[in-house]
Design an enzyme around this catalytic site. Structure first.
Site, PDB file in Angstrom:
ATOM      1  N   GLU A 190      -9.351   9.752   5.107  1.00  0.00           N
ATOM      2  CA  GLU A 190      -9.448   8.296   5.074  1.00  0.00           C
ATOM      3  C   GLU A 190     -10.421   7.804   4.004  1.00  0.00           C
ATOM      4  O   GLU A 190     -10.310   6.677   3.528  1.00  0.00           O
ATOM      5  CB  GLU A 190      -9.880   7.764   6.446  1.00  0.00           C
ATOM      6  CG  GLU A 190      -8.848   7.938   7.546  1.00  0.00           C
ATOM      7  CD  GLU A 190      -7.552   7.207   7.223  1.00  0.00           C
ATOM      8  OE1 GLU A 190      -7.621   6.052   6.762  1.00  0.00           O
ATOM      9  OE2 GLU A 190      -6.474   7.800   7.413  1.00  0.00           O
ATOM     10  N   GLU A 248       0.857  -1.192   0.000  1.00  0.00           N
ATOM     11  CA  GLU A 248       0.000   0.000   0.000  1.00  0.00           C
ATOM     12  C   GLU A 248       0.891   1.239   0.000  1.00  0.00           C
ATOM     13  O   GLU A 248       1.863   1.306   0.754  1.00  0.00           O
ATOM     14  CB  GLU A 248      -0.913   0.070   1.237  1.00  0.00           C
ATOM     15  CG  GLU A 248      -2.082  -0.884   1.251  1.00  0.00           C
ATOM     16  CD  GLU A 248      -2.971  -0.665   2.482  1.00  0.00           C
ATOM     17  OE1 GLU A 248      -2.816   0.397   3.145  1.00  0.00           O
ATOM     18  OE2 GLU A 248      -3.786  -1.536   2.787  1.00  0.00           O
ATOM     19  N   GLU A 276     -13.621   5.333  -0.591  1.00  0.00           N
ATOM     20  CA  GLU A 276     -14.448   4.393   0.182  1.00  0.00           C
ATOM     21  C   GLU A 276     -15.178   5.165   1.284  1.00  0.00           C
ATOM     22  O   GLU A 276     -14.581   5.569   2.279  1.00  0.00           O
ATOM     23  CB  GLU A 276     -13.564   3.290   0.774  1.00  0.00           C
ATOM     24  CG  GLU A 276     -12.843   2.475  -0.292  1.00  0.00           C
ATOM     25  CD  GLU A 276     -11.858   1.471   0.293  1.00  0.00           C
ATOM     26  OE1 GLU A 276     -12.305   0.444   0.826  1.00  0.00           O
ATOM     27  OE2 GLU A 276     -10.637   1.740   0.212  1.00  0.00           O
ATOM     28  N   LYS A 288     -15.295   4.230   5.409  1.00  0.00           N
ATOM     29  CA  LYS A 288     -14.113   4.143   6.260  1.00  0.00           C
ATOM     30  C   LYS A 288     -14.196   5.192   7.367  1.00  0.00           C
ATOM     31  O   LYS A 288     -14.531   6.357   7.108  1.00  0.00           O
ATOM     32  CB  LYS A 288     -12.843   4.340   5.436  1.00  0.00           C
ATOM     33  CG  LYS A 288     -12.600   3.224   4.420  1.00  0.00           C
ATOM     34  CD  LYS A 288     -11.249   3.344   3.769  1.00  0.00           C
ATOM     35  CE  LYS A 288     -10.143   3.008   4.755  1.00  0.00           C
ATOM     36  NZ  LYS A 288      -8.819   2.958   4.105  1.00  0.00           N
TER      37      LYS A 288
END
Length: 739
Positions: free
Chosen positions: A329, A266, A320, A323
């Site tokens: 985030e 990542e 997303e 999250k």
């Protein structure tokens, strides 16, 4: 004659085989997280991935619908065992076997599963699951072995950078002793199964949490970043990503896991954040990911591991919305849920992407960047090395026989490289700075078939092999095995400063053992040419040693590399490059260990030379070749360019040199002796311990005492420390696991 011809033919065939084994190159993938309620279906995601030429995808579980969607696409998939599944996976082999039968085998090999991650950042998990990871990994490996997939699918586990207790300077990288109970058996598992050490790296967080200590350019891998020098190794870092990777390399080397490959599972930058997260914006996200992709695909490696292949997965494919945490985030995605791009990003690294915001762009408007006529050759050389290396410029056009090679001048080659960098970075004022060595012009510098790029033109970049540097650059070593045949070994390393203010400064910067050995070799040959020394008096003649007790011959024969010649220069350069890099990187902070390697190598060569068929009066060339062999094992993936004709892995360099000796009719014995001695050392200190054996070649106490008495170099965790007047040794480089 027939025997020699046959052996020569076999070596030539080996050489031809080796040079066809090119580096596969580093890979860029994307993480496909699904913690959202508005994402497109897996089928549509699969189409999106293929549309953008993404070849490698990571998911965090083994979702059946996702695996079906990627069947027969050619996309390689990394799947995961979630932290919540670690308990059943670690307890019973039958649980893993059932999972393998139901979730993997029905879809493989149509779905190209290449990695299974067992657990994710377990040290950051609120649940105490660290102790479950290694047993679960073993069970997954057993399940793969049962179905014959253990060599096609690798098993590992991902970690945050929190597994380190220290990451700066990189050479002091050390694992946190709190995690020793599961890290040590995990590293042994990875080494045994040739699996990578997986880590998630985010320079964004380091910058966000410490803007006063970390510059934005340094975090974004920007060319405008200032340099950070590791005080222990002298290695120069121009971005945080490399520094964090090298901290892991040094932590692994300290535990004798030097052959483990690191994979970044990542890394990325958020495009939006809370009001306090001012650096989380589309411009910075585009800059970071673009610079990262180019850096990785260019195969430059890191300062400590030049040329090392590093696979990286960009986080993440989509924003997303489920999250938790700060606004950032939920905004790491390359695409919105409707599959439109958050910002423009070329995943192949081949095309030009404008990574400069409109507020900072100076439009090209028919401008080019060339080398300043007033710049010194030393400054131009340093800037050219940087542009063709860290700057990711494709310098193949200024290679021999290429369109822009003539005129073969530093000014011309630097102008081409400066302009290429200038145009591919938005034609901004800062992109033509080069520390004052570059100047802008409105006159097109193109000539004949040499075309200088302009903003908006497609400039290709080699995404599978590192661009070759100019033959004018100091990083290319022009060498030969005969006076009529020259080869260019273009292993480029911009990790150390090449622009020392004087030769004296360069000499002072060399590590002690390599400097001492190279100096003695140079002085010995100088004394021979001045008529002060007869080489016969220092040659290895066992009869003189045994009958007349001339024991000095056991040592002095290593200092004569031959008379002044091209071959002598090559051998001295090999000490200066390969010996110095060994002492500065794998043996950083381990002067006594490096000296012991030299001593053991010399002793091995003396024993081998006692065999009549292998005897040689001077073993210096063999000792230098031993250094080359060990270097090739420590930096196996560094790319070596042979005069712009062939590129091969450094792992094969000793054998390529041996094949060249066959071609040019040079003696093979010195090279073979060096390879044998180097392999004996490497086997006993690295390969055998990695296979579970004991290191039976530890540095003796008397060598530590010798280094401490001389007061040269440093030795981490040495049993003997130098006197205070000699300078303090570097202590506590790492924690030892389970000690």
């Amino acid at each position: 004659m027939a025997g020699r011809f046959l052996s020569s033919l076999l070596l030539l065939l080996l050489f031809l085989y080796l040079i066809t084994d090119f580096c596969n190159g580093s890979k860029i993938g994307v993480c496909y997280g699904r913690n959202a309620d508005d994402l497109p279906t897996p089928d549509k995601v699969s189409q999106l991935v293929q549309l953008h030429s993404i070849k490698y995808v990571r998911i965090y579980d083994s979702n059946i619908e996702v695996m079906k969607a990627f069947a027969n696409t050619g996309v390689e998939l990394m799947i995961g065992v979630t932290n919540s599944d670690l308990l059943p996976f670690s307890q019973y082999q039958s649980n893993v076997d059932s999972w393998m039968k139901n979730n993997i085998l029905p879809y493989y090999p149509a779905t190209k599963i290449t990695y299974i991650t067992v657990g994710a950042e377990v040290t950051e998990s609120p649940a105490n699951v660290s102790s479950l990871v290694v047993p679960a990994m073993h069970n997954v490996q057993v399940a793969l072995r049962k179905v014959g997939l253990q060599k096609k699918i690798k098993v590992s586990s991902t970690h945050s950078l929190g597994v380190l207790s220290r990451s700066f300077p990189p050479s002091a990288g050390a694992f946190n002793s709190r995690h020793a109970f599961f890290l040590k058996p995990m590293l042994e598992f990875l080494a045994e199964n040739n699996s990578p050490f997986m880590v998630d790296i985010y320079p964004y967080y380091a910058y966000r949490d410490s803007t006063t200590n970390v510059s934005l350019d340094y975090a974004l891998l920007s060319s405008a970043s200032s340099e950070v020098i590791d005080p222990n190794t002298g290695l120069v870092y121009t971005n945080m990503f490399d520094a964090q990777i090298d901290a892991l390399y040094f932590a692994l080397m300290a535990l004798n896991f030097r052959t483990l490959k690191i994979m970044v599972t990542e890394s990325g930058w958020p495009s939006k954040g809370s009001p306090k997260e001012t650096s989380a914006n589309p411009d910075n996200a585009q800059k970071y990911n673009t610079n990262l992709i180019r850096h990785v695909l260019n195969n430059t490696g890191t300062p400590a591991k030049a040329g090392e292949e590093i696979d990286v997965y960009i986080f993440s494919l989509f924003n997303e919305n489920r999250k938790p945490g700060l606004e950032s985030e939920r905004n790491w995605g390359l695409f919105y849920p409707d599959m439109t791009s958050v910002y423009n990003l070329d995943m192949t690294g081949r095309e030009i992407v404008d990574t400069t915001s409109s507020a900072n762009v100076t439009s090209s408007n028919g401008t080019w960047c060339i080398a300043s006529p007033s710049a010194s050759e030393l400054d131009l050389q340093s800037a050219l090395d940087w542009a063709c290396g860290t700057g990711n410029v494709d310098c193949s056009a200024i290679q021999p026989s290429q369109a822009c090679y003539q005129p073969d001048t530093l000014q011309s080659h630097a102008s081409y490289a400066f302009n290429s960098y200038y145009q591919q970075n938005g034609a901004s004022d800062t992109a033509c700075s080069f520390g004052g060595k570059g100047v802008k012009t409105t006159k097109n510098p193109s000539y004949d078939n040499c075309l200088y790029a302009t903003t908006g033109s497609k400039v290709s970049a080699n995404s599978s092999a590192r661009p070759a540097t100019s033959t004018s650059t100091s990083s290319a070593i022009s060498s030969s095995h005969s006076s009529q045949n020259f080869w260019n070994f273009g292993f480029h390393s911009s990790s150390r400063r090449d622009n020392m203010s004087s030769p004296a400064d360069y000499y002072k910067s060399l590590p002690p053992v390599s400097k001492a050995y190279g100096t003695l070799c140079l002085l010995t040959t100088t004394a021979y040419h001045l008529g002060l020394l007869n080489p016969v008096s220092i040659a290895l003649i066992y009869e003189a040693v045994l009958s007349r007790f001339q024991v000095w011959r056991l040592i002095t024969n290593f200092f004569f590399l031959g008379k002044f010649s091209i071959n002598f220069g090559i051998r001295l350069l090999m000490i200066a490059r390969y010996g110095v890099q060994l002492e500065q990187v794998p043996f950083a902070g381990r002067t006594a260990d490096f000296l012991w390697m030299i001593i053991f190598g010399a002793f091995s060569l003396l024993v081998l030379s006692a065999i009549p068929l292998l005897w040689s009066p001077f073993l210096g060339v063999s000792l230098v070749f031993m250094l080359l062999y060990v270097w090739s094992r420590e930096f196996p993936n560094a790319q070596i360019n042979l005069y712009g004709l062939v590129t091969l892995k450094a792992f094969y360099l000793p054998w390529a040199m041996l094949a060249l000796d066959v071609i040019f009719g040079s003696p093979l014995t010195p090279d073979l002796l060096g390879i044998i001695a180097g392999h004996i050392y490497y086997f006993m200190t690295v390969l055998h311990p990695l296979a579970g054996g004991r290191n039976i070649l530890k540095t003796p106490l008397w060598v530590h005492k010798l280094v401490a008495r001389w007061g040269v170099g440093v030795q981490a965790n040495a049993p003997v420390q130098p006197a205070r007047s000699a300078g303090a040794a570097f202590r506590g480089r790492s924690y030892r696991l389970n000690e």
